[in-house]
Design a protein around this motif. Sequence first.
Motif, PDB file in Angstrom:
ATOM      1  N   LYS A   2       0.728  -1.320  -0.118  1.00 30.47           N
ATOM      2  CA  LYS A   2       0.068  -0.004  -0.277  1.00 30.47           C
ATOM      3  C   LYS A   2       0.866   1.166   0.103  1.00 30.47           C
ATOM      4  CE  LYS A   2      -4.103  -2.042   2.311  1.00 30.47           C
ATOM      5  NZ  LYS A   2      -4.777  -1.805   3.336  1.00 30.47           N
ATOM      6  N   LYS A   3       0.132   2.353  -0.436  1.00 35.11           N
ATOM      7  CA  LYS A   3       1.147   3.670  -0.669  1.00 35.11           C
ATOM      8  C   LYS A   3       1.674   4.058   0.650  1.00 35.11           C
ATOM      9  CE  LYS A   3      -0.443   6.837  -3.439  1.00 35.11           C
ATOM     10  NZ  LYS A   3      -1.218   7.937  -4.203  1.00 35.11           N
ATOM     11  N   LYS A   4       0.691   4.070   1.771  1.00 36.32           N
ATOM     12  CA  LYS A   4       1.080   4.528   3.020  1.00 36.32           C
ATOM     13  C   LYS A   4       2.350   3.834   3.680  1.00 36.32           C
ATOM     14  CE  LYS A   4      -0.967   5.522   7.445  1.00 36.32           C
ATOM     15  NZ  LYS A   4      -2.063   5.614   8.595  1.00 36.32           N
ATOM     16  N   LYS A   5       2.213   2.419   3.419  1.00 34.57           N
ATOM     17  CA  LYS A   5       3.371   1.705   3.986  1.00 34.57           C
ATOM     18  C   LYS A   5       4.561   1.876   2.958  1.00 34.57           C
ATOM     19  CE  LYS A   5       0.784  -2.231   5.787  1.00 34.57           C
ATOM     20  NZ  LYS A   5       0.442  -3.671   5.601  1.00 34.57           N
ATOM     21  N   LEU A   6       4.450   2.160   1.742  1.00 30.47           N
ATOM     22  CA  LEU A   6       5.701   2.269   1.102  1.00 30.47           C
ATOM     23  C   LEU A   6       6.394   3.682   1.190  1.00 30.47           C
ATOM     24  CD1 LEU A   6       7.615   1.737  -1.439  1.00 30.47           C
ATOM     25  CD2 LEU A   6       5.632   2.819  -3.026  1.00 30.47           C
ATOM     26  N   ILE A   7       5.448   4.807   1.497  1.00 29.73           N
ATOM     27  CA  ILE A   7       5.692   5.971   1.777  1.00 29.73           C
ATOM     28  C   ILE A   7       6.517   5.962   3.194  1.00 29.73           C
ATOM     29  CG2 ILE A   7       5.049   8.635   2.533  1.00 29.73           C
ATOM     30  CD1 ILE A   7       4.998   7.884  -0.495  1.00 29.73           C
ATOM     31  N   THR A   8       5.981   5.240   3.995  1.00 30.01           N
ATOM     32  CA  THR A   8       6.778   5.205   5.355  1.00 30.01           C
ATOM     33  C   THR A   8       8.030   4.596   5.327  1.00 30.01           C
ATOM     34  OG1 THR A   8       4.391   4.945   6.584  1.00 30.01           O
ATOM     35  CG2 THR A   8       6.387   4.136   7.798  1.00 30.01           C
ATOM     36  N   ASN A  67      -4.282  11.597  -3.642  1.00 31.65           N
ATOM     37  CA  ASN A  67      -4.341  11.957  -2.266  1.00 31.65           C
ATOM     38  C   ASN A  67      -3.658  13.531  -2.130  1.00 31.65           C
ATOM     39  OD1 ASN A  67      -2.681   8.855  -2.338  1.00 31.65           O
ATOM     40  ND2 ASN A  67      -4.712   9.425  -0.433  1.00 31.65           N
ATOM     41  N   CYS A  68      -3.761  14.091  -2.975  1.00 31.33           N
ATOM     42  CA  CYS A  68      -3.405  15.591  -3.227  1.00 31.33           C
ATOM     43  C   CYS A  68      -4.695  16.447  -2.649  1.00 31.33           C
ATOM     44  CB  CYS A  68      -3.152  15.921  -4.558  1.00 31.33           C
ATOM     45  SG  CYS A  68      -4.513  16.008  -5.897  1.00 31.33           S
ATOM     46  N   LEU A  69      -4.188  17.541  -2.168  1.00 36.24           N
ATOM     47  CA  LEU A  69      -5.253  18.524  -1.924  1.00 36.24           C
ATOM     48  C   LEU A  69      -6.107  18.934  -3.053  1.00 36.24           C
ATOM     49  CD1 LEU A  69      -2.812  20.462   0.545  1.00 36.24           C
ATOM     50  CD2 LEU A  69      -4.659  18.796   1.128  1.00 36.24           C
ATOM     51  N   CYS A  70      -5.357  19.406  -4.151  1.00 37.01           N
ATOM     52  CA  CYS A  70      -6.014  19.512  -5.215  1.00 37.01           C
ATOM     53  C   CYS A  70      -4.915  19.343  -6.595  1.00 37.01           C
ATOM     54  CB  CYS A  70      -6.574  21.124  -5.486  1.00 37.01           C
ATOM     55  SG  CYS A  70      -5.363  22.401  -5.728  1.00 37.01           S
ATOM     56  N   PRO A  71      -5.085  19.105  -7.567  1.00 33.19           N
ATOM     57  CA  PRO A  71      -4.273  18.941  -8.824  1.00 33.19           C
ATOM     58  C   PRO A  71      -3.290  20.151  -9.043  1.00 33.19           C
ATOM     59  CG  PRO A  71      -6.504  18.112  -9.506  1.00 33.19           C
ATOM     60  CD  PRO A  71      -6.510  18.888  -8.110  1.00 33.19           C
ATOM     61  N   ARG A  72      -3.644  21.204  -8.694  1.00 36.58           N
ATOM     62  CA  ARG A  72      -2.786  22.421  -8.932  1.00 36.58           C
ATOM     63  C   ARG A  72      -1.714  22.397  -7.999  1.00 36.58           C
ATOM     64  NH1 ARG A  72      -4.152  27.580  -8.990  1.00 36.58           N
ATOM     65  NH2 ARG A  72      -2.539  28.022 -10.688  1.00 36.58           N
ATOM     66  N   LEU A 247       8.023  19.629   3.565  1.00 36.89           N
ATOM     67  CA  LEU A 247       7.393  20.166   2.354  1.00 36.89           C
ATOM     68  C   LEU A 247       6.806  18.963   1.515  1.00 36.89           C
ATOM     69  CD1 LEU A 247      10.145  22.870   1.547  1.00 36.89           C
ATOM     70  CD2 LEU A 247       7.802  23.217   2.039  1.00 36.89           C
ATOM     71  N   GLY A 248       7.671  17.905   1.443  1.00 39.05           N
ATOM     72  CA  GLY A 248       6.882  16.966   0.557  1.00 39.05           C
ATOM     73  C   GLY A 248       5.720  16.436   1.183  1.00 39.05           C
ATOM     74  N   LEU A 249       5.440  16.209   2.558  1.00 38.74           N
ATOM     75  CA  LEU A 249       4.377  15.656   3.068  1.00 38.74           C
ATOM     76  C   LEU A 249       3.097  16.558   3.250  1.00 38.74           C
ATOM     77  CD1 LEU A 249       5.794  13.572   6.257  1.00 38.74           C
ATOM     78  CD2 LEU A 249       5.148  12.705   3.766  1.00 38.74           C
ATOM     79  N   SER A 250       3.422  17.818   3.033  1.00 42.54           N
ATOM     80  CA  SER A 250       2.649  19.045   2.839  1.00 42.54           C
ATOM     81  C   SER A 250       1.519  18.908   1.684  1.00 42.54           C
ATOM     82  CB  SER A 250       3.119  20.262   3.018  1.00 42.54           C
ATOM     83  OG  SER A 250       3.691  20.570   1.691  1.00 42.54           O
ATOM     84  N   GLY A 251       2.017  18.076   0.895  1.00 43.47           N
ATOM     85  CA  GLY A 251       0.903  17.780  -0.434  1.00 43.47           C
ATOM     86  C   GLY A 251       0.175  16.885  -0.154  1.00 43.47           C
ATOM     87  N   TYR A 252       0.205  16.079   0.832  1.00 43.00           N
ATOM     88  CA  TYR A 252      -0.766  14.862   1.009  1.00 43.00           C
ATOM     89  C   TYR A 252      -1.988  15.309   1.736  1.00 43.00           C
ATOM     90  CZ  TYR A 252       2.293  11.339  -0.687  1.00 43.00           C
ATOM     91  OH  TYR A 252       3.286  10.536  -1.588  1.00 43.00           O
ATOM     92  N   LYS A 253      -3.231  14.903   1.400  1.00 44.75           N
ATOM     93  CA  LYS A 253      -4.373  15.145   1.970  1.00 44.75           C
ATOM     94  C   LYS A 253      -4.364  14.213   3.143  1.00 44.75           C
ATOM     95  CE  LYS A 253      -8.191  15.541  -0.560  1.00 44.75           C
ATOM     96  NZ  LYS A 253      -9.232  15.099  -1.452  1.00 44.75           N
ATOM     97  N   ARG A 254      -4.686  14.895   4.406  1.00 45.27           N
ATOM     98  CA  ARG A 254      -4.800  14.149   5.610  1.00 45.27           C
ATOM     99  C   ARG A 254      -6.533  13.400   5.840  1.00 45.27           C
ATOM    100  NH1 ARG A 254       0.221  13.271   7.600  1.00 45.27           N
ATOM    101  NH2 ARG A 254       1.672  15.116   6.719  1.00 45.27           N
TER     102      ARG A 254
END
Length: 256
Positions: A2-8, A67-72, A247-254
């Motif tokens: 899963k993406k979350k495990k890979l990111i971790t 998982n982005c906040l928005c595409p832009r 900064l990298g994690l700031s782009g992920y929607k929580r």
Amino acid sequence: MKKKKLITLLLVVVGILMVTFFVKDWLVFYNCGAVEQCLVENSNYQNIAKFIVTAIMSVVVFFIGGNCLCPRDRNFLQVGFAMALCADFCLKILHNYSHFLDHRSDYTLLGICFFMVTQTFFIYRHTRVSDTDNSVPKIILIPFAVMFLANALHLFRIFEGPTVPIVATYGAFLICSLIVACQVPKKGYYPPKNARNIKRGMILFFCCDACVGISLATGDDHSVQEIVATVANNFVWYFYTPALILLGLSGYKRKA
């Protein structure tokens, strides 16, 4: 996986690399002191490991996907990290492993130029107040004005080379980027945790580049000036690595 495990997993690898190259930097400093040639010859692992950290965090950012906040927002962040990766390739790889070319200082200046583009996209990203905000941030005019003035002075031979104009211009981009990042939590567009990551990430980015500025000081080997410069250089990635992570994690929607 899963993406979350890979990111971790990728973040764990980044943490391990950070600990190893930070320790190695100080061991080399202990053995070499401020002798530049000795420091250069014993920093191969650190240079490669540091570039790998930027590469991994760029992969993390490009994994954002849906998982982005928005595409832009995702696009601004991904382009910013792509430019940072190009910058670190110039600064950590080309600068240190292209000894057969007589252009090492040019790679440094090229790396700084890539970081200018990085900060430009961060400024655009961090000044937006809505998903459809297409306005040009007025603060971006400041670094471009500094760029024009610095290059004009260079044309009149106030500066002997391009180093001062490029460094001055990047300094303006960095300061403006820090200012808008510190205002992000007040604007309310980003979720609170994302906004805090942006603010803290850019503060650490600024501390990193402040150490870079100090590390540019030169003097005789073992002089106080050279020792201070070497110590500052050892702290660059101490600030830069967590800056990239935040900064990298700031782009992920929580999840709410």
